[in-house]
Design an enzyme around this catalytic site. Structure first.
Site, PDB file in Angstrom:
ATOM      1  N   ASP A  28      61.604   6.997 122.548  1.00 29.45           N
ATOM      2  CA  ASP A  28      60.828   7.752 121.558  1.00 29.45           C
ATOM      3  C   ASP A  28      61.172   9.229 121.753  1.00 29.45           C
ATOM      4  OD1 ASP A  28      58.867   8.453 119.639  1.00 29.45           O
ATOM      5  OD2 ASP A  28      57.327   8.689 121.168  1.00 29.45           O
ATOM      6  N   CYS A  69      59.548   4.443 117.917  1.00 31.11           N
ATOM      7  CA  CYS A  69      59.355   5.657 117.128  1.00 31.11           C
ATOM      8  C   CYS A  69      59.620   5.319 115.663  1.00 31.11           C
ATOM      9  CB  CYS A  69      60.348   6.706 117.628  1.00 31.11           C
ATOM     10  SG  CYS A  69      60.329   8.238 116.705  1.00 31.11           S
ATOM     11  N   GLU A 117      51.397  15.527 123.003  1.00 33.84           N
ATOM     12  CA  GLU A 117      52.328  15.995 124.047  1.00 33.84           C
ATOM     13  C   GLU A 117      51.619  16.936 125.033  1.00 33.84           C
ATOM     14  OE1 GLU A 117      55.552  15.153 124.785  1.00 33.84           O
ATOM     15  OE2 GLU A 117      55.458  13.608 123.228  1.00 33.84           O
ATOM     16  N   HIS A 149      52.716   8.206 118.519  1.00 35.16           N
ATOM     17  CA  HIS A 149      51.891   9.221 119.185  1.00 35.16           C
ATOM     18  C   HIS A 149      50.420   9.145 118.775  1.00 35.16           C
ATOM     19  CE1 HIS A 149      55.654  11.316 120.240  1.00 35.16           C
ATOM     20  NE2 HIS A 149      54.941  12.074 121.051  1.00 35.16           N
TER      21      HIS A 149
HETATM   22  N1  DGL Z   1      56.425   8.965 117.908  1.00 33.78           N
HETATM   23  C1  DGL Z   1      57.198   9.188 116.767  1.00 33.78           C
HETATM   24  C2  DGL Z   1      56.916   8.208 115.641  1.00 33.78           C
HETATM   25  O1  DGL Z   1      56.498   7.101 115.889  1.00 33.78           O
HETATM   26  C3  DGL Z   1      57.561  10.551 116.287  1.00 33.78           C
HETATM   27  C4  DGL Z   1      56.848  11.752 116.735  1.00 33.78           C
HETATM   28  C5  DGL Z   1      57.662  13.001 116.528  1.00 33.78           C
HETATM   29  O2  DGL Z   1      58.471  13.292 117.388  1.00 33.78           O
HETATM   30  O3  DGL Z   1      57.463  13.682 115.507  1.00 33.78           O
HETATM   31  O4  DGL Z   1      57.145   8.499 114.501  1.00 33.78           O
END
Ligand code: DGL
Length: 273
Positions: free
Chosen positions: A7, A70, A148, A182
Site C-alpha cells: 500500500d 490499496c 498516517e 486507510h
Molecule cells: N490506502 C490507499 C487506498 O486504498 C490509498 C491512500 C493514499 O495513499 O492516498 O486507496
C-alpha cells in the site's frame, strides 16, 4: 506461502490484519510506500511507476502472490501488473457490490481517494452493479493524512468527517463503503455520525478470501480469535512478517511499536460493521 502485501502507507495494514485472522501460519512481506504517500493525490504515471517498482521488489524477495492493499494503486495499475508478471496479483476495489446486495432502496455512500473516484475502474464497477443509481461518491483524501499521523479520534478529524458528510442527508444512507484501506481506522467515528443502522462495508475480508481461493490456502477455523499484540516481537514472529517502508526494512523499536499500536487499533475496530 510467502505473500507480499503493499500500500502507499499504513492502510494496507488493515488487509494484513485480516490475513492474520483468516490465514494464520503464512509468511508475509508488508510494504508501505511511506516516501510517496498519499497516492490519492498523485498522477496516474507516478502511481504506475511506484506500483511497478514495488511489485519488482516483492518478487525479488521471493513472494508467490501479491495483494495490492490499496484501492488507488489497483485502479491505476492492476491490469498492467498482471500483464507484466505471471504470479497471482490481487487488487482491491470499493465493496459496492456487497453494499448493493445487502441493502434495500436507500442510498449508498462510497468514500475513497480522488484518484479512485476519477479512474474508469470504479465507473465500470458502478455501471455493472449500481443499476438503480443508489451510489454517491465522496473523496476524503485528508483521512489518509490523519491515519498516517495516527490521529484517529481528534477534534480535527471529527470536524473533517462532519464537514465532508454535511452536504448529504445522513438518514438517507443504508451503507457507507470504505473505498480506501486507510479509512478502516476511523470506523467508530462513522458509526457515531451515521448511527447504528448504516452498514459499514470494507473489502478486506473479501480480498483475503479471494487470496485463499486463488492461492489454495486453508482458511482459519477460528477467524475471530483475538489478534492483539502486547509486544512487537510477537507481531513479527508469531505471524512471520517482515515490514518494509519504501524498500527499507523496518527494524527500529519506535516504528515497530507504531505498527503494533496500529494492529491493536485495527483489532478494536474490526467488529464495527
Ligand atoms: N490506502 C490507499 C487506498 O486504498 C490509498 C491512500 C493514499 O495513499 O492516498 O486507496
Amino acid at each position: 506461502m510467502k505473500i507480499g502485501i503493499f500500500d502507499s502507507g499504513i492502510g494496507g495494514l488493515s488487509v494484513l490484519h485480516e490475513a492474520y485472522h483468516q490465514l494464520p501460519g503464512q509468511e508475509y512481506i508488508f510494504y508501505a510506500d511511506t516516501k510517496h504517500v498519499p497516492y490519492g493525490l498523485k498522477t496516474t504515471e507516478q502511481i504506475m511507476g511506484y506500483a511497478i517498482e514495488i511489485t519488482e521488489f516483492l518478487i525479488a524477495q521471493g513472494v508467490q502472490a501479491i495483494v495490492i492493499a490499496c484501492n488507488t494503486a489497483t485502479s491505476v495499475a492492476v491490469k498492467e501488473l498482471r500483464k507484466r508478471y505471471s504470479l497471482p496479483i490481487l487488487g482491491m476495489e470499493p465493496a459496492v457490490k456487497p453494499a448493493v446486495e445487502e441493502t434495500d432502496k436507500k442510498r449508498i455512500m462510497v468514500i475513497a481517494t480522488p484518484v479512485t473516484i476519477r479512474e474508469d475502474k470504479l465507473k465500470d464497477l458502478l455501471h455493472r452493479v449500481d443499476e438503480e443509481h443508489r451510489v454517491d461518491l465522496l473523496p476524503m483524501p485528508k483521512l489518509v493524512e490523519f491515519a498516517e499521523r495516527e490521529e484517529f479520534e481528534s477534534e480535527a478529524v471529527r470536524e473533517y468527517i462532519e464537514n465532508q458528510f454535511s452536504a448529504f442527508d445522513k438518514d438517507e444512507y443504508s451503507a457507507l463503503v470504505l473505498g480506501c484501506t486507510h479509512f478502516n481506522y476511523f470506523k467508530p467515528l462513522y458509526r457515531e455520525y451515521f448511527g447504528k443502522d448504516t452498514l459499514l462495508v470494507d473489502g478486506n475480508l473479501g480480498t483475503i478470501r479471494h487470496l485463499a481461493d486463488v492461492a489454495k490456502l486453508p482458511l482459519s477455523d477460528d477467524p475471530d480469535r483475538v489478534v492483539l499484540f502486547d509486544d512487537y516481537h510477537n507481531m513479527l514472529y508469531d505471524s512471520k512478517t517482515t515490514y518494509y517502508f519504501s524498500g527499507t526494512i523496518v527494524k527500529d523499536e519506535n516504528t515497530l511499536e507504531h505498527l503494533k499500536r496500529l494492529h491493536n487499533r485495527l483489532e478494536e475496530v474490526r467488529k464495527i460493521n
